[in-house]
Write an enzyme that holds these catalytic residues in place. Structure first.
Site, mmCIF file in Angstrom:
data_model
loop_
_atom_site.group_PDB
_atom_site.id
_atom_site.type_symbol
_atom_site.label_atom_id
_atom_site.label_comp_id
_atom_site.label_asym_id
_atom_site.label_seq_id
_atom_site.Cartn_x
_atom_site.Cartn_y
_atom_site.Cartn_z
ATOM 1 N N ALA A 54 49.442 1.187 73.252
ATOM 2 C CA ALA A 54 48.686 1.660 72.086
ATOM 3 C C ALA A 54 48.731 0.608 70.995
ATOM 4 O O ALA A 54 49.693 -0.152 70.880
ATOM 5 C CB ALA A 54 49.262 2.982 71.584
ATOM 6 N N ASP A 55 47.678 0.587 70.194
ATOM 7 C CA ASP A 55 47.625 -0.295 69.037
ATOM 8 C C ASP A 55 46.801 0.393 67.957
ATOM 9 O O ASP A 55 45.752 0.976 68.246
ATOM 10 C CB ASP A 55 47.007 -1.648 69.379
ATOM 11 C CG ASP A 55 47.294 -2.661 68.297
ATOM 12 O OD1 ASP A 55 48.412 -3.211 68.290
ATOM 13 O OD2 ASP A 55 46.419 -2.900 67.439
#
Length: 175
Positions: A54-55
């Protein structure tokens, strides 16, 4: 992830440099960065393992606000967010058995107006320094958030509803 009761959970942070693609939309940017993280970690895991990358970015005035590199940059970010609405994008990538899927989630966040003293006191807590947009809505930064439109957990950095759907598509049942 513990809230979702994921069994045998291991957290393996990606250590590679985040290189954003040029001229990307916010969705393309976070999807690319989440995929790079997931692929890096997948190289250390078995094919049947479920890998989640995730970012998250804060998007303001057509550009990303990542993590601040200095207290001055954190203050500038918080001043810009003060009394206004901004967008939070999180890219999520799930890899399992050689199948990879990336998606992005967007939420709108309204900040109340902040005083210079509030900004300075918040920065002194250290919380803004490792957060996209220089705030953590799950921490003391919650005092600045008047409203969230969209997935609350997206603003924390992991849109759980979207992730649950993605995991189900990969054959991982949570509920």
């Amino acid at each position: 992830m513990e809230m979702l009761r994921v069994p045998n959970l291991k957290i393996l942070p990606a250590k590679g440099e985040e290189i954003p693609p040029e001229h990307a939309t916010p969705e393309q940017l976070v999807e690319a960065l989440s995929a790079a993280k997931a692929r890096e970690v997948a190289d250390q895991c078995a094919p049947e393992d479920v890998i989640i990358g995730a970012d998250t970015i804060v998007w303001v005035d057509g550009r990303p606000f990542g993590k601040p590199h200095s207290e001055e940059q954190a203050a500038a970010m918080l001043r810009r967010l003060s009394g206004d609405v901004h967008q939070v994008y999180t890219g999520v990538t799930v890899i399992r058995d050689g199948r990879e899927r990336s998606e992005a989630e967007r939420s709108l966040v309204r900040f109340r107006p902040l005083t210079e003293e509030e900004i300075a006191r918040y920065i002194r807590t250290g919380e803004p320094m490792d957060k996209a947009g220089a705030y953590g809505a799950q921490g003391l930064g919650a005092l600045f958030v008047e409203r969230i439109e969209g997935d609350f957990f997206n603003v924390m950095g992991l849109p759980l509803c979207r992730l649950g759907k993605m995991l189900k598509e990969q054959g991982v049942e949570i509920l």
